[in-house]
Design an enzyme around this catalytic site. Sequence first.
Site, short mmCIF file in Angstrom:
data_model
loop_
_atom_site.label_atom_id
_atom_site.label_comp_id
_atom_site.label_asym_id
_atom_site.label_seq_id
_atom_site.Cartn_x
_atom_site.Cartn_y
_atom_site.Cartn_z
N ASN A 205 14.69 13.32 117.57
CA ASN A 205 13.46 13.89 117.03
C ASN A 205 12.49 14.18 118.18
O ASN A 205 12.83 13.99 119.34
CB ASN A 205 12.83 12.94 116.00
CG ASN A 205 12.54 11.59 116.61
OD1 ASN A 205 11.72 11.47 117.51
ND2 ASN A 205 13.25 10.56 116.15
N PHE A 319 3.96 2.16 112.49
CA PHE A 319 3.36 3.49 112.49
C PHE A 319 4.02 4.27 111.36
O PHE A 319 5.18 4.00 111.03
CB PHE A 319 3.62 4.21 113.81
CG PHE A 319 2.54 3.99 114.83
CD1 PHE A 319 2.42 2.79 115.49
CD2 PHE A 319 1.63 5.01 115.14
CE1 PHE A 319 1.43 2.57 116.44
CE2 PHE A 319 0.64 4.82 116.08
CZ PHE A 319 0.53 3.60 116.73
N LYS A 333 5.37 1.48 102.63
CA LYS A 333 6.08 0.98 103.81
C LYS A 333 5.54 -0.39 104.24
O LYS A 333 6.29 -1.21 104.76
CB LYS A 333 5.96 1.98 104.98
CG LYS A 333 6.79 3.23 104.76
CD LYS A 333 6.64 4.23 105.89
CE LYS A 333 7.28 5.56 105.49
NZ LYS A 333 7.06 6.65 106.41
N LYS A 337 8.45 -3.11 104.51
CA LYS A 337 8.82 -3.55 105.86
C LYS A 337 8.14 -4.86 106.25
O LYS A 337 8.31 -5.33 107.37
CB LYS A 337 8.45 -2.45 106.88
CG LYS A 337 9.26 -1.17 106.69
CD LYS A 337 8.68 -0.01 107.51
CE LYS A 337 9.38 1.30 107.22
NZ LYS A 337 10.46 1.62 108.12
O1 PMT Z 1 6.14 9.40 120.92
P1 PMT Z 1 5.03 10.40 120.68
O2 PMT Z 1 5.45 11.81 121.02
O3 PMT Z 1 3.77 9.98 121.37
O4 PMT Z 1 4.74 10.42 119.12
C1 PMT Z 1 4.21 9.32 118.50
C2 PMT Z 1 4.78 9.12 117.09
C3 PMT Z 1 4.38 10.28 116.20
C4 PMT Z 1 6.31 9.01 117.17
C5 PMT Z 1 4.18 7.76 116.59
O5 PMT Z 1 2.79 7.84 116.55
C6 PMT Z 1 4.73 7.41 115.20
O6 PMT Z 1 4.23 7.85 114.19
N1 PMT Z 1 5.79 6.57 115.16
C7 PMT Z 1 6.51 6.23 113.92
C8 PMT Z 1 7.41 7.35 113.54
C9 PMT Z 1 8.28 7.00 112.35
O7 PMT Z 1 9.44 6.86 112.52
O8 PMT Z 1 7.65 6.78 111.23
P2 PMT Z 1 8.40 6.28 109.87
O9 PMT Z 1 7.40 6.50 108.81
O10 PMT Z 1 9.74 6.94 109.74
O11 PMT Z 1 8.65 4.73 110.10
C10 PMT Z 1 7.71 3.74 109.72
C11 PMT Z 1 7.81 2.54 110.67
O12 PMT Z 1 9.13 1.95 110.59
C12 PMT Z 1 7.61 2.87 112.13
O13 PMT Z 1 6.88 1.79 112.70
C13 PMT Z 1 9.01 2.93 112.71
O14 PMT Z 1 9.02 2.55 114.10
C14 PMT Z 1 9.75 1.92 111.86
N2 PMT Z 1 11.16 2.21 111.66
C15 PMT Z 1 11.57 3.31 110.95
C16 PMT Z 1 12.90 3.51 110.73
C17 PMT Z 1 13.84 2.59 111.25
N3 PMT Z 1 15.15 2.75 111.05
N4 PMT Z 1 13.41 1.52 111.95
C18 PMT Z 1 12.09 1.32 112.17
O15 PMT Z 1 11.70 0.35 112.83
#
Ligand code: PMT
Length: 393
Positions: A205, A319, A333, A337
Site C-alpha cells: 500500500n 491508527f 476497531k 482490537k
Molecule cells: O506511513 P505514512 O505514509 O506516513 O501514512 C500514515 C498512515 C496513513 C499509514 C497512518 O497514519 C495510518 O493511518 N496507519 C494505519 C493504517 C491502517 O492500516 O489502518 P486500519 O484501519 O486498516 O487498521 C487499524 C489499526 O490496526 C492500525 O493501528 C493498524 O496498524 C492495525 N492493524 C491492521 C491490520 C492488521 N492486520 N494488523 C494491524 O495491526
Amino acid sequence: MNLVLGVSGSVAAYRSADLARELMRAGFVVRVCLTDAAEKFVTQALFEALTGQPCLTSAFDEPVAGRMAHIDWARSADVILVAPATANTLNKLAAGIADDMLTTLVLASEAPLVIAPAMNPHMYGSEVTRNSLDELRARAASIVEPLEGDVACGEQGQGKLASISAIVDAVREITARSAKLAGKTVLITSGPTREPLDSVRFLSNRSSGKMGSALARAVMLMGGQATLVCGPGSARPPLGAQVVRVETALDMLEAARGLAQRADLIVGAAAVADYRPEQSAHGKIRRSSEPIELRLVPNPDVIAELGKVAKPGVRIVGFAAEPDSALDAARQKIVRKGLFAIAVNNVSRPDAGFDVDSNELSLLFADGRTARSGLQSKLSCALWLLEQIVDSP
Ligand code: PMT
C-alpha cells in the site's frame, strides 16, 4: 537542566541578559552563545559574569581543550533557546545552514528548540521568513511570537521580542513535555507491509512510514526510548531509535511480539496488509493468455495480538485509515482490537494520511472522549497524540 541561550544581532539582544538571569532563577544552568552580530550589542564578558559559564562566540571556541564545543554543548543541552532570533539566524536555522557557532550547534543537537524572533515587521512578514517559521514549526520548534508595537528602526508592526515571562513559559512548557516519557519505552509499528506474490512481486500500500518515524521522533523529544518495527518505507527513522526492519505482516507480528513485553506504550501506525496471497510462487509468475486466480488469506491483526502479550495496563493506541470523516468504523476497531484509543486520519484528503508530511487526527478514546489535532506536520501531530495519551487519566 542545561539550557543553551543563542543570542543573535538584534537591538533586543540587550534583553537577553535579563532573560538569562530569569532562566537561571527558573532553575536552568544557562550557557550563552553569541553570533558575530550579537557581539555588536552585547559582550562575552557580560554573559560569562552573569551566568558563571563560558560564553561561545566563534565556531572554533573550545572552552574544554580537546572537546569540540559545538558537539559537546549540542549533546548536553536539554533545550536550546534562540532569543532574540534575527531574520538572518532564523532563516539559516530553517535552511540548515551552519556557518557560525550558534547555527552549527543547533544543527548538531537533538534538543528541543525554542525560538523568539525579533526583527523589522517587514522582515517578519516576508514570505521567506513565514516559510522558515512553518519549516521550523514542522520540526517541532516552539516559536514565541514577537509582539506588535514600535520597533527600534522606527516602524510599527509585529517584530518586538516577546516578553521575558512569555519566553520563559515557552521554555518551561517544552521542557515539561520533554520529561513526559522519561524512562519509558514506546513500541511503534510503522510503514507498509509487503506480501509476496512471487520472488519479484508483492501486494502493498501507499504508506511511507513518515507517521511512524514522526512518532519515534516525538517519543524521543518527550524523553522516551522509541522502538520502531517498520516495513519497507521511504521515511528515515530518527537517529537514536531502535529500528527493526520487516517485510510481511507475519514478520511484523513476530518482531513486535518479542518487543511488546518491554513496552510501556504501544502505537500501531503501520498499514498492515489485511490479506496475503495464500501461496507465493518461487521465481517469477510467467505471462500467459490464461487468467490466473489469486487466493488471499487473512493476516493476523498485529495490534490486537500485541495486546495479549503486553504488560498489564499498557495503553495500546491504533491508527485508522478511513476514506471519509465518518468515525463509526473506527469506534468498532477500538473494541475489536482492545485499544485504549484510536487516531483516525481521513486518507481521502490530499494533505493527510499516506505519504504526505502533514496530517489531521481525530482521536477517539475507549471511554468515549474525543479530541482533534487540527492540520499540522506529522511530527506536531505525533507530539499532540502522545501528550493526549500520556495526560489521559
Ligand atoms: O506511513 P505514512 O505514509 O506516513 O501514512 C500514515 C498512515 C496513513 C499509514 C497512518 O497514519 C495510518 O493511518 N496507519 C494505519 C493504517 C491502517 O492500516 O489502518 P486500519 O484501519 O486498516 O487498521 C487499524 C489499526 O490496526 C492500525 O493501528 C493498524 O496498524 C492495525 N492493524 C491492521 C491490520 C492488521 N492486520 N494488523 C494491524 O495491526
